[in-house]
Motif scaffolding. Structure first.
Motif, short mmCIF file in Angstrom:
data_model
loop_
_atom_site.label_atom_id
_atom_site.label_comp_id
_atom_site.label_asym_id
_atom_site.label_seq_id
_atom_site.Cartn_x
_atom_site.Cartn_y
_atom_site.Cartn_z
N GLY A 110 7.41 49.69 55.29
CA GLY A 110 8.57 49.36 54.48
C GLY A 110 8.40 48.02 53.79
O GLY A 110 7.31 47.62 53.42
N SER A 111 9.53 47.32 53.62
CA SER A 111 9.54 46.03 52.92
C SER A 111 9.92 44.90 53.87
O SER A 111 10.60 45.13 54.86
N ILE A 112 9.48 43.68 53.53
CA ILE A 112 9.75 42.52 54.37
C ILE A 112 10.16 41.34 53.49
O ILE A 112 9.67 41.18 52.37
N ARG A 113 11.07 40.54 54.01
CA ARG A 113 11.44 39.27 53.36
C ARG A 113 11.05 38.15 54.32
O ARG A 113 11.40 38.17 55.49
N ILE A 114 10.32 37.17 53.78
CA ILE A 114 9.86 36.04 54.58
C ILE A 114 10.54 34.77 54.08
O ILE A 114 10.29 34.34 52.95
N ASP A 115 11.41 34.21 54.90
CA ASP A 115 12.03 32.92 54.58
C ASP A 115 11.51 31.83 55.51
O ASP A 115 11.77 30.66 55.28
N GLY A 116 10.78 32.22 56.55
CA GLY A 116 10.17 31.28 57.48
C GLY A 116 8.69 31.14 57.17
O GLY A 116 8.28 31.20 56.01
N CYS B 88 6.93 46.40 49.91
CA CYS B 88 7.11 45.16 49.16
C CYS B 88 7.20 43.96 50.09
O CYS B 88 7.84 44.03 51.14
N VAL B 89 6.59 42.85 49.68
CA VAL B 89 6.72 41.58 50.38
C VAL B 89 7.49 40.63 49.47
O VAL B 89 7.11 40.44 48.31
N ILE B 90 8.57 40.06 49.99
CA ILE B 90 9.33 39.05 49.26
C ILE B 90 9.21 37.76 50.06
O ILE B 90 9.60 37.70 51.22
N VAL B 91 8.64 36.74 49.43
CA VAL B 91 8.55 35.42 50.05
C VAL B 91 9.64 34.57 49.40
O VAL B 91 9.55 34.24 48.21
N GLY B 92 10.68 34.26 50.17
CA GLY B 92 11.80 33.47 49.65
C GLY B 92 11.38 32.04 49.32
O GLY B 92 10.28 31.61 49.66
#
Length: 153
Positions: free
Chosen positions: A26-32, A43-47
Motif C-alpha cells: 500500500g502507501s506510507i506517509r513518513i513524517d519521522g 506510494c511513499v509520501i515524505v512529509g
C-alpha cells in the motif's frame, strides 16, 4: 475530474525513528525518520518533517522533506518546494517545484528496447543526404573564397 486519492495504510509520525529497512504494502506517509531503505508497493509520501536515510523503491513518490539516497520509482516522482533530495532518481516522470533541492542524476524512460531503430535503408539514405549536404556546403565555401580572392587582386 479529481485526481485518484492515495489511501495511506502506514504512518510514521514526527517523533518516530525507524532503524533498518522498511517494507510495506500500500502507501506510507513518513513524517519521522527512517534510517534504512524503504520499499513500498504503491506510494511513499515524505512529509516536510520527514527524513529518509536510504533508498526508496516505490511506484510513486511525493517528497516534502529530506531523502539521502536513490529513488527507483517507475511512475512519477514529485519534489515539493520544501524537498531536499541528495541521490540519483530513476523514474518515468519527474516534477520539481521551485525552491526544491535536488543533487544527483536523473534517468527517465531509459528503456532502450522501446525506442524504434531506423532500418538499414533509412539509415543509408540519411547518411547519403548528410554527405550531400556537407559537400554542397564545402562547395559554397570554396566558391565564395575564390570570388573574394578574385576581387582583392
Amino acid at each position: 475530474m479529481r485526481k485518484k486519492e492515495t489511501q495511506i495504510s502506514t504512518i510514521i509520525g514526527m517523533t518516530a525513528e525507524c532503524e533498518g529497512d522498511f517494507k510495506a504494502d500500500g502507501s506510507i506517509r513518513i513524517d519521522g525518520t527512517v534510517n534504512g531503505n524503504v520499499t513500498v508497493t504503491d506510494c511513499v509520501i515524505v512529509g516536510a518533517s520527514g527524513c529518509v536515510n536510504g533508498d526508496i523503491n516505490s511506484s510513486r513518490v511525493i517528497i516534502g522533506g529530506e531523502v539521502y539516497g536513490n529513488l527507483n520509482v517507475p511512475e512519477k516522482v514529485e519534489l515539493t518546494s520544501t524537498a531536499r533530495v541528495i541521490g540519483d532518481i530513476t523514474t518515468g516522470g519527474l516534477v520539481i517545484d521551485e525552491k526544491a533541492i535536488f543533487q544527483g542524476s536523473c534517468n527517465m524512460n531509459q528503456d532502450a528496447s522501446k525506442r524504434p531503430k531506423p532500418n538499414n535503408k533509412a539509415l543509408k539514405a540519411m547518411k547519403k543526404e548528410a554527405l550531400t549536404d556537407i559537400n554542397n556546403a564545402l562547395k559554397g565555401t570554396d566558391s565564395s573564397s575564390g570570388e573574394s580572392t578574385g576581387t582583392e587582386g
